[in-house]
Design an enzyme around this catalytic site. Structure first.
Site, PDB file in Angstrom:
ATOM      1  N   TRP A 193      28.957  15.869  45.764  1.00 57.83           N
ATOM      2  CA  TRP A 193      28.540  14.784  46.684  1.00 57.83           C
ATOM      3  C   TRP A 193      27.120  15.028  47.174  1.00 57.83           C
ATOM      4  CZ3 TRP A 193      26.954  14.861  51.792  1.00 57.83           C
ATOM      5  CH2 TRP A 193      26.915  13.622  52.469  1.00 57.83           C
ATOM      6  N   HIS A 194      26.811  16.323  47.354  1.00 59.19           N
ATOM      7  CA  HIS A 194      25.478  16.659  47.863  1.00 59.19           C
ATOM      8  C   HIS A 194      24.395  16.430  46.824  1.00 59.19           C
ATOM      9  CE1 HIS A 194      27.754  18.710  51.053  1.00 59.19           C
ATOM     10  NE2 HIS A 194      26.652  18.574  51.771  1.00 59.19           N
ATOM     11  N   GLY A 195      24.706  16.560  45.568  1.00 57.62           N
ATOM     12  CA  GLY A 195      23.666  16.360  44.570  1.00 57.62           C
ATOM     13  C   GLY A 195      24.205  16.431  43.164  1.00 57.62           C
ATOM     14  N   PHE A 218      20.795  12.953  49.935  1.00 59.05           N
ATOM     15  CA  PHE A 218      22.186  13.006  49.492  1.00 59.05           C
ATOM     16  C   PHE A 218      22.869  11.647  49.563  1.00 59.05           C
ATOM     17  CE2 PHE A 218      21.414  17.195  48.997  1.00 59.05           C
ATOM     18  CZ  PHE A 218      21.313  17.964  50.134  1.00 59.05           C
ATOM     19  N   GLY A 246      32.994  17.978  46.915  1.00 61.02           N
ATOM     20  CA  GLY A 246      32.097  18.030  48.068  1.00 61.02           C
ATOM     21  C   GLY A 246      30.732  18.566  47.683  1.00 61.02           C
TER      22      GLY A 246
END
Lengths: 485, 403
Positions: free
Chosen positions: A340-342, A485, A337
């Protein structure tokens, strides 16, 4: 194109609504919505529409193949696949193609540069820099790819599981994937959530008014609260050194920025959806009122956290395979997770930070902090979340370390850092910061507040819209944080 | 099998809570009408006020689309008519500047990039250089963020002709007058963390550095910068010119002094920073400031002019042009080249271009050389003046082996 822009609000949206409502039939409206969505998305970079179209086509075909027992038929099946039933090799291959297609796209565009940079860092560390890849292409991240790939994946996975029927109409599916209200920054709308709405939905004045009021409040959150708090955060996170008070102010300002930016966007997305007859699920539930990290993740970015729970955590076994495996699953979900953001080690560590805290709370059991009064539980949770935001916001790991040092007064602030006192403590900044804090902990949610639209409330929404529009013109280009993102 | 419960619950919640809204139909209709009317008012008034819309984008590339969107906003009546009034309120009541200007104390204004260059990380930090190299929009040419290759190339080209290079970075206003912005006590001069490293590098390369910051930060009766302008006062400029002339004089061939004389004149102007705030015309918030300039004149009373035969060439930006060029709004004949010439008693040549101090004057010199106009003929010294903030934000493109 962004929602909080001159072009979108005064030109794109009115023109789109006129064309949408001019269409008498559902198919015509879906065509207008799809074309408008592609125009909206392509405004940032026209080439990326081809990527989205390609991904959409692969998943549309994969779902049909799965639904028709491995054969490609361009019609919707009468029933979903039997839930939990056997699947043929062709059906499994179709799912794998969808998974590889979506995750491959995401992996390449999001993590290629990260992989190259880390490879080069590693070979340099090992003294083999002549093996480095210096003249390699730099990949540009398409807007919203993390969102639409997850959204599209949820469709093919749900079809495979037998939880939903595949769509026979490519137009309807393309409309679902590309729908501009939620395309570039969510919420991640599961197909199951709106499958019936794609087939049939109502368009009423009440829905339109509710949608307009949510859009107004969302825009106000973004322009009147998130952006000014963001200016404070930009000043502190961009500085080479900071006094501790400035660092804490900047961090809290970032906490408000990211919350109002993202929840404001979500409100606008829900509002726009309502104007088109769609009802999207709630994405935020006053996360800074959480009394534990576990509760925080039941209130923050609900569409992502539930997606990860249903498509990653539970398939991995969730909490059903023993205590140790539960912690591993939790850690894995939070690490992924985070990534996933960066594509940066900051985000990995951010995910790890939350994973550790979630595991610790699980170990301690519910009510572990019951001895603390409620305000202190909320404050402690907010503090922990804030500390994690340092990793989220800092431009890289060394900058995050420097920021932590500034927070705790370990680093000596430079003489030039005193200039920040003239930037951060201006009346406008402090006013917006104060209002943001007040709204965070005392105001009702826009979602709940607009369930009953009295005349005074409508007037307040109208005033918010007017004020937000005026303020927006003074601010220049202001994309939403989650666009990246 | 996965339970459909969790997201189904969210779907049901959405349908229950969004699907029905307690609102009177008439009120809903009125609000919806207001909402649409407000959005349509902007383009409608644009037509009614006979203001133009930009032409549609010429292509579907990012640059064209971005340009169209920018022009659409700039030409809007909202920006032209409404924004100044809003800015007036924001600035006067809430002390808010805009994207280019910070509002300081006692009616002072500061250029944002200048302040950010002081508070930000070192401009020679490898991570910063890499980020700047990779940054920018997809349709713009990548910048060259590191000034050192440009300095080195210029130094080599000049040294090949026996000409000495002296670099003159003019400090940002906030570096010399931090007390007009900061709410905590701080001692001037301030500087970017990479300044000492650059000074050491210049010394190693044999490139001269004249750093006016300590001179400007020394106690003085009057401010060294204009309150609502980016630039220095005439007195500060003259102080620097006098000290620079003292340093450069030994590098020039001794000869008869030129008989310049000076004449004091009062000049009033509104600073460029006040104009950048885009307040309504005639706004009383930042009135004009009056300064005394010392215009340099020849013996026959004619205005000073740059002399291509001079031994000294000044490459500069708006810090050289202020008090010299009319378009900067602070009078003429008293700029850096003029005052330097006066204190040296020698002619001075000048190539000065407002903005783009990192490359504009070097490019102008290169163009002259390429067209056969040898501006370096007979020169012994080139002084390269630029705003200090350019070290952090400028494009230091290298112009081959020529300047």
């Amino acid at each position: 194109m962004v929602f909080s822009s001159h072009l979108f609000l005064f030109f794109f949206l009115p023109l789109f609504l006129a064309l949408y409502y001019a269409m008498p039939a559902r198919a015509g409206r879906h065509l207008v919505l799809t074309l408008a969505s592609y125009a909206f998305y392509g405004w940032a970079n026209p080439w990326f529409t081809l990527l989205m179209l390609g991904s959409t086509t692969i998943d549309y075909l994969a779902a049909l193949v799965m639904s028709h027992q491995g054969r490609l038929r361009f019609r919707a099946p009468a029933e979903p696949l039997a839930a939990g039933g056997p699947r043929s090799r062709a059906q499994k291959i179709a799912l794998v193609v969808s998974l590889c297609g979506n995750l491959g796209l995401l992996g390449f565009f999001k993590y290629f540069n990260f992989a190259v940079d880390n490879y080069n860092g590693l070979v340099e560390l090992l003294g083999m820099s002549d093996l480095g890849w210096r003249e390699v292409l730099r990949v540009t991240l398409p807007l919203g790819i993390s969102f639409y790939t997850f959204q599209s994946l949820s469709y093919t996975i749900d079809v495979y599981r037998g939880e939903t029927r595949a769509l026979g109409s490519f137009l309807d599916f393309a409309c679902y994937v590309s729908m501009f209200p939620q395309l570039v920054a969510g919420p991640i709308v599961r197909f199951s959530e709106i499958a019936d709405q794609l087939a049939s939905r109502t368009h009423t004045v009440e829905k339109f008014a509710r949608g307009g009021s949510l859009l107004a409040l969302g825009l106000a959150k973004k322009v009147l609260l998130a952006n000014p708090c963001g200016a404070i955060a930009d000043a502190t996170f961009g500085a080479a050194s900071l006094a501790p008070l400035d660092a804490w102010l900047g961090l809290a300002a970032y906490a408000f920025q990211i919350y109002f930016d993202f929840s404001g966007y979500s409100d606008m997305a829900v509002g726009l959806g309502l104007m088109l007859g769609f009802m999207f699920a709630k994405n935020f539930d006053s996360p800074y009122r959480a009394q534990s990290i576990t509760e925080f993740w039941r209130r923050w970015h609900l569409s992502l956290s539930t997606w990860l729970r249903d498509y990653l955590y539970i398939p991995l076994g969730g909490s059903r395979k023993g205590e140790a495996r539960t912690y591993v699953n939790l850690a894995l979900v939070m690490l992924l997770g985070g990534l996933w953001h960066g594509a940066a080690w900051n985000f990995f560590l951010w995910g790890a930070f939350h994973g550790v805290l979630l595991a610790a709370e699980r170990k301690l059991g519910p009510g572990w902090n019951a001895l603390l009064p409620r305000p202190l539980r909320i404050a402690a949770t907010f503090l922990l979340v804030n500390l994690s935001w340092v990793l989220f916001r800092a431009r890289d790991l060394p900058a995050a370390v420097d920021y932590f040092r500034a927070l705790f007064g370990v680093a000596e602030p430079s003489a030039a850092s005193s200039l920040l006192s003239g930037i951060l403590y201006q009346p406008y900044s402090l006013l917006c910061f104060g209002v943001a804090a007040l709204v965070t902990w005392t105001a009702p949610q826009a979602w709940d507040w607009t369930r009953r639209l009295t005349v005074p409330r409508l007037a307040a929404c109208a005033a918010s819209l007017l004020l937000a529009l005026v303020a927006m013109e003074t601010q220049g280009y202001n994309p939403f944080i989650y666009f990246i993102f | 099998m996965t339970s459909p419960g969790p997201y189904l619950h969210r779907e049901l919640q959405a349908k229950r809570e969004l699907g029905t809204t307690a609102v009177r139909p008439a009120a809903a209709a009125l609000f919806s009408g207001f909402f649409l009317g407000l959005l349509l008012a902007v383009p409608a008034l644009q037509l009614a006020l006979d203001r133009s819309f930009p032409s549609l984008p010429q292509g579907l590339d990012r640059g064209s689309l971005h340009q169209f969107e920018t022009t659409l906003e700039e030409q809007s009546w909202v920006v032209a008519d409404l924004l100044p009034q809003v800015q007036q309120v924001l600035t006067s009541v809430l002390g808010q500047g805009n994207l280019q200007v910070y509002v300081g104390r006692d009616g002072w204004l500061f250029l944002r990039p200048g302040v950010d260059a002081l508070t930000g990380p070192g401009f020679l930090d490898p991570a910063v250089l890499e980020r700047r190299r990779r940054g920018g929009e997809g349709w713009t040419v990548p910048v060259q963020p590191d000034p050192r290759p440009a300095f080195a190339a210029l130094h080599r080209a000049l040294a090949a002709r026996g000409i000495r290079l002296v670099v003159l970075p003019v400090p940002d206003k906030a570096a010399i007058h931090p007390e007009k912005l900061a709410r905590r006590a701080v001692e001037a001069p301030l500087g970017n963390p990479s300044r000492p490293e650059l000074a050491r590098w210049l010394d190693q390369q044999g490139i001269g550095l004249f750093d006016p910051a300590p001179l400007l930060a020394a106690p003085a009766a009057a401010p060294r910068y204009l309150a609502t302008d980016t630039h220095w006062t005439p007195e500060a400029l003259d102080r620097v010119a006098r000290a620079l002339a003292r340093d450069l004089a030994p590098l020039l061939v001794q000869g008869p002094r030129v008989g310049w004389h000076e004449r004091e004149e009062e000049v009033s102007g509104q600073g460029d920073l006040a104009r950048m705030l885009e307040l309504p015309p005639g706004s009383p918030l930042y009135p004009e400031q009056t300064v005394t300039v010392k215009r340099v004149l020849a013996g026959d009373g004619s205005p000073w002019r740059p002399d291509p035969r001079a031994e000294l060439l000044l490459l500069g930006d708006s810090f050289s042009n202020v008090f010299s060029r009319e378009d900067l709004g602070w009078g003429t004949g008293a700029g850096l080249a003029e005052r330097l010439s006066f204190h040296l008693g020698r002619p001075v040549d000048r190539i000065a271009v407002n903005a783009g101090g990192a490359h504009a004057s070097r490019e102008a010199l290169a163009r002259d050389l390429a067209s056969g106009r040898d501006r370096l003929a007979g020169k012994r010294v080139v002084v390269y003046e630029f705003a200090d903030r350019e070290l952090a934000i400028g494009d230091w493109r290298v112009l081959g082996e020529s300047p």
